[in-house]
Design a protein around this motif. Structure first.
Motif, short mmCIF file in Angstrom:
data_model
loop_
_atom_site.label_atom_id
_atom_site.label_comp_id
_atom_site.label_asym_id
_atom_site.label_seq_id
_atom_site.Cartn_x
_atom_site.Cartn_y
_atom_site.Cartn_z
N CYS A 19 0.83 -1.21 0.00
CA CYS A 19 0.00 0.00 0.00
C CYS A 19 0.86 1.26 0.00
O CYS A 19 0.60 2.20 -0.76
CB CYS A 19 -0.93 0.00 1.20
N VAL A 20 1.90 1.29 0.83
CA VAL A 20 2.76 2.46 0.89
C VAL A 20 3.55 2.61 -0.40
O VAL A 20 3.66 3.72 -0.94
CB VAL A 20 3.69 2.38 2.12
N ALA A 21 4.07 1.51 -0.93
CA ALA A 21 4.83 1.58 -2.19
C ALA A 21 3.92 1.96 -3.36
O ALA A 21 4.33 2.69 -4.25
CB ALA A 21 5.52 0.25 -2.46
N GLY A 22 2.69 1.47 -3.35
CA GLY A 22 1.75 1.85 -4.40
C GLY A 22 1.47 3.34 -4.41
O GLY A 22 1.36 3.96 -5.46
N ARG A 23 1.39 3.90 -3.23
CA ARG A 23 1.19 5.36 -3.16
C ARG A 23 2.42 6.09 -3.69
O ARG A 23 2.30 7.11 -4.35
CB ARG A 23 0.90 5.78 -1.74
N GLY A 24 3.59 5.56 -3.40
CA GLY A 24 4.81 6.17 -3.93
C GLY A 24 4.86 6.12 -5.43
O GLY A 24 5.28 7.08 -6.08
N GLY A 37 12.28 2.59 -9.48
CA GLY A 37 12.97 1.37 -9.10
C GLY A 37 12.78 1.05 -7.63
O GLY A 37 12.51 -0.09 -7.26
N MET A 38 12.88 2.03 -6.76
CA MET A 38 12.70 1.80 -5.33
C MET A 38 11.25 1.47 -5.03
O MET A 38 10.96 0.49 -4.34
CB MET A 38 13.13 3.01 -4.54
N TYR A 142 15.06 11.44 7.58
CA TYR A 142 14.11 10.43 8.05
C TYR A 142 14.25 9.12 7.26
O TYR A 142 14.17 8.03 7.82
CB TYR A 142 12.67 10.93 7.95
N THR A 143 14.46 9.27 5.96
CA THR A 143 14.64 8.08 5.11
C THR A 143 15.91 7.34 5.49
O THR A 143 15.92 6.10 5.56
CB THR A 143 14.69 8.49 3.62
N ALA A 144 16.98 8.07 5.75
CA ALA A 144 18.23 7.44 6.17
C ALA A 144 18.06 6.71 7.50
O ALA A 144 18.54 5.59 7.67
CB ALA A 144 19.35 8.48 6.26
N GLU A 171 9.95 3.78 2.75
CA GLU A 171 9.22 4.19 1.54
C GLU A 171 8.38 5.42 1.82
O GLU A 171 8.34 6.35 1.02
CB GLU A 171 8.35 3.03 1.06
N PHE A 172 7.70 5.43 2.95
CA PHE A 172 6.86 6.57 3.33
C PHE A 172 7.69 7.85 3.39
O PHE A 172 7.27 8.89 2.90
CB PHE A 172 6.20 6.28 4.69
N CYS A 173 8.86 7.76 3.97
CA CYS A 173 9.74 8.93 4.06
C CYS A 173 10.35 9.28 2.70
O CYS A 173 10.49 10.46 2.37
CB CYS A 173 10.86 8.67 5.07
N ALA A 174 10.69 8.28 1.91
CA ALA A 174 11.38 8.51 0.63
C ALA A 174 10.51 9.25 -0.37
O ALA A 174 10.99 10.12 -1.09
CB ALA A 174 11.86 7.19 0.04
N TYR A 175 9.22 8.92 -0.45
CA TYR A 175 8.46 9.63 -1.48
C TYR A 175 8.11 11.04 -1.03
O TYR A 175 7.76 11.87 -1.84
CB TYR A 175 7.26 8.85 -2.00
N ARG A 176 8.25 11.35 0.24
CA ARG A 176 8.12 12.73 0.70
C ARG A 176 9.40 13.53 0.47
O ARG A 176 9.37 14.74 0.42
CB ARG A 176 7.74 12.76 2.16
N LEU A 177 10.49 12.84 0.30
CA LEU A 177 11.77 13.48 0.04
C LEU A 177 11.71 14.33 -1.22
O LEU A 177 12.32 15.38 -1.31
CB LEU A 177 12.85 12.40 -0.08
N PHE A 178 10.94 13.89 -2.19
CA PHE A 178 10.86 14.61 -3.46
C PHE A 178 9.81 15.71 -3.45
O PHE A 178 9.80 16.57 -4.31
CB PHE A 178 10.53 13.63 -4.60
N ASN A 179 8.90 15.70 -2.50
CA ASN A 179 7.78 16.64 -2.53
C ASN A 179 7.89 17.77 -1.53
O ASN A 179 7.37 18.84 -1.75
CB ASN A 179 6.48 15.89 -2.27
#
Length: 185
Positions: A19-24, A37-38, A142-144, A171-179
Motif C-alpha cells: 500500500c505504501v509503495a503503491g502510493r509512492g 525502481g525503489m 528520516y529516510t536514512a 518508503e513513506f519517508c522517501a516519497y516525501r523526500l521529493f515533494n
C-alpha cells in the motif's frame, strides 16, 4: 498455531508495504527510470511476501521468487533512490546504481557476501544523509534513519514482521523526500 499466526502477521505487514509503495508509485510525475525502481521494488516485494507467507493456503511455493525480491529490496532500493537524487551528476548516479548491482548479482549467483552488502547499504545511507545535509532535505534524514532501522536493526530483532514494516517506513519517508523541501533561512 504460533507459526501460522506469525505467517499471517508477516503477510499483513507485506500488504502494508504494498500500500505504501503503491502510493509512492502513484505520486511520481517525472520520467526517471531509477526512482520508480525503489517504489516498484518494494511493491513487488510486498506482493511476493504476501504470497510467500500465505503459500500454504494457495498450495504454491513462492520461496524462490520471494528470495530474489528480498535480495533486490535489500541491495537495489537505496542505490536506485540515490541514483535519482544525484541524476544531475551522471557519474555519481551510475556509481550508485553499480554499487547495488554488484552485491545483488553476487547474491543471485549464490555468493552472497553479507559484509560487502552491508558496506554498500551503509555507504548509500551515508550518501543519502550527505545529500540531505547538502540540499536541506529533512525527509532525507528520516529516510536514512528508516534505512538504518530496516537494514541493520530488524535482522537483529527477530520477528519477520519488522523488515517489511521498516521498508514501508523508509518508503513513506522517501516519497516525501521529493515533494517537501524546507529552505534554510
Amino acid at each position: 498455531m504460533g507459526q501460522d499466526e506469525d505467517n499471517i502477521n508477516a503477510a499483513i505487514a507485506h500488504i502494508v508495504l504494498c500500500c505504501v509503495a503503491g502510493r509512492g508509485i502513484s505520486r511520481m510525475h517525472s520520467r526517471s527510470f531509477t526512482h520508480p525502481g525503489m517504489h516498484g521494488n518494494f511493491f513487488v516485494h510486498g506482493v511476493l511476501g504476501f504470497l510467500h507467507y500465505q503459500s500454504g493456503r494457495f498450495n504454491n511455493d513462492f520461496k524462490p521468487a520471494y528470495d530474489v525480491s528480498y535480495t533486490a529490496s535489500r541491495y537495489l532500493a537505496l542505490p536506485c533512490l540515490n541514483a535519482d537524487l544525484y541524476r544531475g551528476d551522471s557519474a555519481l548516479s551510475t556509481l550508485h546504481l553499480v554499487s547495488g548491482l554488484i552485491p545483488f548479482a553476487m547474491a543471485l549467483a549464490g555468493n552472497d557476501n553479507v559484509q560487502l552488502g552491508n558496506l554498500v547499504i551503509a555507504c548509500n545511507i551515508l550518501s543519502l544523509a550527505h545529500y540531505s545535509l547538502q540540499h536541506n532535505r529533512e525527509w532525507g534524514w528520516y529516510t536514512a534513519g528508516a534505512g538504518l532501522f530496516a537494514y541493520f536493526l530488524t535482522p537483529q530483532m527477530g520477528p519477520k514482521v519488522l523488515y517489511p514494516l521498516g521498508l514501508a517506513l523508509m518508503e513513506f519517508c522517501a516519497y516525501r523526500l521529493f515533494n517537501i523541501h524546507i529552505d534554510s533561512p
